[in-house]
Write an enzyme that holds these catalytic residues in place. Structure first.
Site, PDB file in Angstrom:
ATOM      1  N   LYS A 193       4.500   0.442   9.957  1.00  0.00           N
ATOM      2  CA  LYS A 193       4.537   1.776   9.352  1.00  0.00           C
ATOM      3  C   LYS A 193       4.126   2.845  10.341  1.00  0.00           C
ATOM      4  O   LYS A 193       4.708   3.922  10.376  1.00  0.00           O
ATOM      5  CB  LYS A 193       3.587   1.816   8.162  1.00  0.00           C
ATOM      6  CG  LYS A 193       4.143   1.201   6.913  1.00  0.00           C
ATOM      7  CD  LYS A 193       3.114   1.320   5.811  1.00  0.00           C
ATOM      8  CE  LYS A 193       3.289   0.208   4.805  1.00  0.00           C
ATOM      9  NZ  LYS A 193       2.036  -0.101   4.123  1.00  0.00           N
ATOM     10  N   ARG A 229       4.768 -13.159   9.599  1.00  0.00           N
ATOM     11  CA  ARG A 229       5.480 -11.942   9.247  1.00  0.00           C
ATOM     12  C   ARG A 229       6.838 -11.921   9.942  1.00  0.00           C
ATOM     13  O   ARG A 229       7.058 -12.602  10.941  1.00  0.00           O
ATOM     14  CB  ARG A 229       4.667 -10.705   9.618  1.00  0.00           C
ATOM     15  CG  ARG A 229       4.399 -10.577  11.110  1.00  0.00           C
ATOM     16  CD  ARG A 229       3.358  -9.501  11.412  1.00  0.00           C
ATOM     17  NE  ARG A 229       3.841  -8.170  11.165  1.00  0.00           N
ATOM     18  CZ  ARG A 229       3.361  -7.355  10.234  1.00  0.00           C
ATOM     19  NH1 ARG A 229       2.360  -7.743   9.461  1.00  0.00           N
ATOM     20  NH2 ARG A 229       3.843  -6.164  10.055  1.00  0.00           N
ATOM     21  N   GLU A 280       0.872  -1.160   0.000  1.00  0.00           N
ATOM     22  CA  GLU A 280       0.000   0.000   0.000  1.00  0.00           C
ATOM     23  C   GLU A 280       0.921   1.225   0.000  1.00  0.00           C
ATOM     24  O   GLU A 280       1.822   1.302   0.836  1.00  0.00           O
ATOM     25  CB  GLU A 280      -0.872  -0.019   1.257  1.00  0.00           C
ATOM     26  CG  GLU A 280      -2.008   0.955   1.179  1.00  0.00           C
ATOM     27  CD  GLU A 280      -2.867   0.946   2.445  1.00  0.00           C
ATOM     28  OE1 GLU A 280      -3.531   1.956   2.687  1.00  0.00           O
ATOM     29  OE2 GLU A 280      -2.852  -0.065   3.181  1.00  0.00           O
TER      30      GLU A 280
HETATM   31  P1  ATP Z   1       2.694  -2.523   8.271  1.00  0.00           P
HETATM   32  O1  ATP Z   1       2.067  -3.630   9.086  1.00  0.00           O
HETATM   33  O2  ATP Z   1       4.108  -2.263   8.573  1.00  0.00           O
HETATM   34  O3  ATP Z   1       1.889  -1.276   8.263  1.00  0.00           O
HETATM   35  P2  ATP Z   1       1.517  -3.458   5.907  1.00  0.00           P
HETATM   36  O4  ATP Z   1       1.267  -4.908   5.959  1.00  0.00           O
HETATM   37  O5  ATP Z   1       0.358  -2.581   6.165  1.00  0.00           O
HETATM   38  O6  ATP Z   1       2.739  -3.099   6.813  1.00  0.00           O
HETATM   39  P3  ATP Z   1       1.616  -3.348   3.084  1.00  0.00           P
HETATM   40  O7  ATP Z   1       2.054  -2.231   2.236  1.00  0.00           O
HETATM   41  O8  ATP Z   1       0.188  -3.699   3.097  1.00  0.00           O
HETATM   42  O9  ATP Z   1       2.137  -3.028   4.537  1.00  0.00           O
HETATM   43  O10 ATP Z   1       2.503  -4.635   2.820  1.00  0.00           O
HETATM   44  C1  ATP Z   1       2.846  -5.109   1.558  1.00  0.00           C
HETATM   45  C2  ATP Z   1       3.193  -6.559   1.674  1.00  0.00           C
HETATM   46  O11 ATP Z   1       4.277  -6.731   2.578  1.00  0.00           O
HETATM   47  C3  ATP Z   1       2.044  -7.370   2.185  1.00  0.00           C
HETATM   48  O12 ATP Z   1       1.917  -8.519   1.370  1.00  0.00           O
HETATM   49  C4  ATP Z   1       2.440  -7.732   3.578  1.00  0.00           C
HETATM   50  O13 ATP Z   1       1.943  -8.985   3.930  1.00  0.00           O
HETATM   51  C5  ATP Z   1       3.958  -7.743   3.501  1.00  0.00           C
HETATM   52  N1  ATP Z   1       4.543  -7.429   4.800  1.00  0.00           N
HETATM   53  C6  ATP Z   1       4.339  -6.320   5.545  1.00  0.00           C
HETATM   54  N2  ATP Z   1       4.992  -6.406   6.715  1.00  0.00           N
HETATM   55  C7  ATP Z   1       5.642  -7.595   6.711  1.00  0.00           C
HETATM   56  C8  ATP Z   1       6.500  -8.276   7.638  1.00  0.00           C
HETATM   57  N3  ATP Z   1       6.815  -7.747   8.813  1.00  0.00           N
HETATM   58  N4  ATP Z   1       6.973  -9.490   7.285  1.00  0.00           N
HETATM   59  C9  ATP Z   1       6.678 -10.025   6.094  1.00  0.00           C
HETATM   60  N5  ATP Z   1       5.882  -9.456   5.189  1.00  0.00           N
HETATM   61  C10 ATP Z   1       5.364  -8.250   5.475  1.00  0.00           C
HETATM   62 MG    MG Z   2      -1.387  -3.452   4.953  1.00  0.00          MG
END
Ligand code: ATP
Ligand code: MG
Length: 558
Positions: free
Chosen positions: A287, A277, A46
């Site tokens: 984030k 994760r 995102e």
């Molecule tokens: P955050 O939890 O840090 O806000 P997010 O999941 O909202 O991160 P996205 O931009 O939606 O961030 O993530 C893009 C991709 O990265 C998604 O497929 C998500 O599953 C993966 N991702 C995010 N954080 C992790 C993590 N800590 N370990 C592995 N994959 C991750």
């Molecule tokens: Mg997300």
């Protein structure tokens, strides 16, 4: 590492040495049965923040699978939420994915490119009785959703006719209703034990300007509705996400089955697969928490070398190859765990040890004068750039009678076991001469050298000394700011800013061998004895990437 489980057709090994894991097993089974001739994965950020180390794991996983099984991986911006997204984030994400060394085809995809398709999919659900417009208030909807132990209650609008729903939904699209007045909901099961199946909202009214579609839409799809459709439109085969989405999988499957039955999308539909994760000690990977560090100025921006962002990693001198090795080493699993930050550092250290040329740098300079060296004289001493890699060549390092040495390499009264400089002791200057210390006067260490002790010359080995010191000729030195970084947080499982390490950065004025004056932005080196350093891509300073070995002990241990 064993990789027998990964031997491809004809026993041909996949691209990288790798151990098997449950995702690789699923992919291999799907290729073996012919369910898919070629796999397609995706990385769907995102665009509402910079990528962090957790994203690196997901990128390496998705693009790595595509490379290993000769498939492809899309970079897709999940930009269905108009309020929080920005072009600047899109640009930095593209930059980071490329930096990690991955290709995603012609161009990145955008979920917003499928808004028309999603809208038609929603109308399809309405026409077939699978979705309805609900006009309850948000509070009513929440109250009627039920709890983990009690079923929900049907909305009074649940049995509206498809025709009435279609009219209302089109009015929503056309801006005839206020934000929040109605939502479109999937019509599944208000008594489902899985709350995500109790008629989840799939479209809401939101008057917001979208970074790509502008004001074309005043209704936006919910993430849980949009994401499976994005996957299906792109013909993704394996949709890999983190464990939080496990409870959403039944809805993912429900939606795609309805759309495939109606011929809106094609079969086979994508399969959602969840993995744990990445969590790392001594950093935060969310984030929201990272934004706070930047906004409250606890760090100097998203690319501060202490930030666990990919932009920060580059300025820190971490390498893309180091991240790939780290991702391979930690693997994927279904169980949440916290990985030691030291494992990431080890991966970086291991790779940098292979590729970083050696240099000499004095971080805490103390002047040393060789009293019997010819006045004003100088000479060039040859040094190898890498002890195990002659192909990296040699370089001449200027030597003279006035040098900088490390302050800690001199002791007036030596403690037990100290083999370096003290009055009466002899040491070798690295790749140079053996010197004998005569003492310290006016803050300067004095010594005499043995002209016949120069490294590499006949007879030089006759001198037996225990200490071997790095040095920099004072007249030729390149003075530079060097930043020594420590953990951003002082506790292993930080909660937030209260746990920040107040000593996470120390700035020193160093004296470096002159070759480092020509270092290119982003170039990495080993400063002998001190660790791995990178010439900051943004200024003339050097940043310590990682020390020679893991010497970190928590100050609050025990
Ligand atoms: P955050 O939890 O840090 O806000 P997010 O999941 O909202 O991160 P996205 O931009 O939606 O961030 O993530 C893009 C991709 O990265 C998604 O497929 C998500 O599953 C993966 N991702 C995010 N954080 C992790 C993590 N800590 N370990 C592995 N994959 C991750
Ligand atoms: Mg997300």
């Amino acid at each position: 590492m064993s990789n027998s489980a990964n031997s491809g057709p004809g026993g041909k090994k996949p691209q990288a040495a790798s151990t098997s894991n449950f995702i690789r097993q699923i992919v291999e089974a799907d290729l073996a049965t012919g369910r898919h001739a070629k796999i397609l994965t995706r990385f769907p950020p995102e665009p509402n923040g910079y990528l962090h180390f957790g994203h690196a794991k997901s990128i390496c996983l998705n693009f790595g699978l595509a490379a290993q099984y000769r498939g492809a991986c899309n970079l897709r911006f999940d930009d269905t939420n108009p309020e929080k997204e920005e072009q600047a984030y899109v640009d930095s994400i593209i930059d980071s994915v490329r930096w990690l060394g991955y290709e995603y085809g012609a161009a990145p995809r955008y979920a917003s490119d499928y808004f028309d398709f999603m809208y038609r999919a929603a109308e399809h659900l309405i026409e077939h009785g699978h979705a309805y417009v609900d006009s309850q208030s948000a509070e009513q909807m929440r109250a009627n959703r039920g709890t983990l132990t009690e079923p929900g209650h049907a909305s009074p609008h649940r049995d509206r006719s498809p025709a009435e729903n279609l009219t209302l939904f089109r009015e929503m699209r056309d801006g005839r209703h206020a934000d929040g007045a109605h939502v479109l909901r999937a019509r599944i099961d208000m008594a489902s034990p899985n709350i995500n199946l109790r008629d989840p909202a799939i479209y809401r009214i939101r008057r917001a300007t979208h970074h790509r579609t502008g004001d074309k839409w005043c209704i936006y799809p919910m993430y849980t509705f949009a994401h499976p459709i994005e996957d299906a439109v792109e013909r993704v085969t394996h949709s890999i996400c983190t464990l939080e989405f496990e409870d959403q999988r039944p809805f993912y499957d429900w939606l795609l089955a309805r759309l495939a039955d109606g011929g809106v999308i094609e079969r086979p539909v994508p399969q959602q697969i969840e993995f744990a994760r990445l969590n790392l000690t001594y950093v935060v990977l969310s984030k929201r928490k990272l934004i706070q560090l930047v906004e409250e100025a606890h760090v100097e921006g998203w690319d501060d070398p202490r930030m666990p962002t990919l932009a920060g990693a580059r300025r820190r001198g971490y390498t893309a190859e180091g991240f790939r090795r780290f991702a391979e080493r930690v693997g994927v699993s279904k169980a949440n765990s916290v990985i030691e930050f030291a494992i990431l550092e080890d991966a970086m250290r291991e790779h940098l040890n292979e590729v970083a040329p050696r240099r000499m740098g004095v971080l805490d300079p103390l002047k040393l004068v060789i009293d019997n060296y010819p006045q004003g004289g100088e000479e060039l001493l040859e040094q190898p750039n890498h002890p195990q890699k002659p192909e990296l060549g040699r370089r001449p390092v200027p030597f003279s009678g006035e040098l900088w040495i490390e302050r800690e390499d001199y002791q007036e009264i030596p403690e037990k076991g100290f083999f370096r400089l003290y009055p009466g002791n002899s040491v070798r200057l690295r790749f140079g001469y053996v010197i004998e210390c005569t003492g310290m006067r006016d803050g300067v260490v004095h010594c005499n050298y043995h002209p016949d002790s120069r490294s590499g010359t006949p007879g030089a080995d006759a001198y037996k000394v225990k200490g071997n010191l790095h040095w920099v000729s004072a007249r030729h030195a390149h003075a530079a700011e060097v930043r020594l970084y420590d953990r951003l947080f002082r506790v292993a499982n930080p909660d937030g800013v209260a746990d920040l390490n107040p000593d996470s950065r120390r700035i020193v004025r160093a004296q470096l061998e002159p070759a480092l004056g020509e270092a290119l932005p982003g170039e990495t080196f080993q400063f002998e004895r001190h660790g791995y350093f990178v010439r900051d891509p943004k200024d003339a300073g050097f940043n310590r990437t990682v020390s020679m070995r893991d010497s970190w002990t928590p100050r609050n241990a025990g």
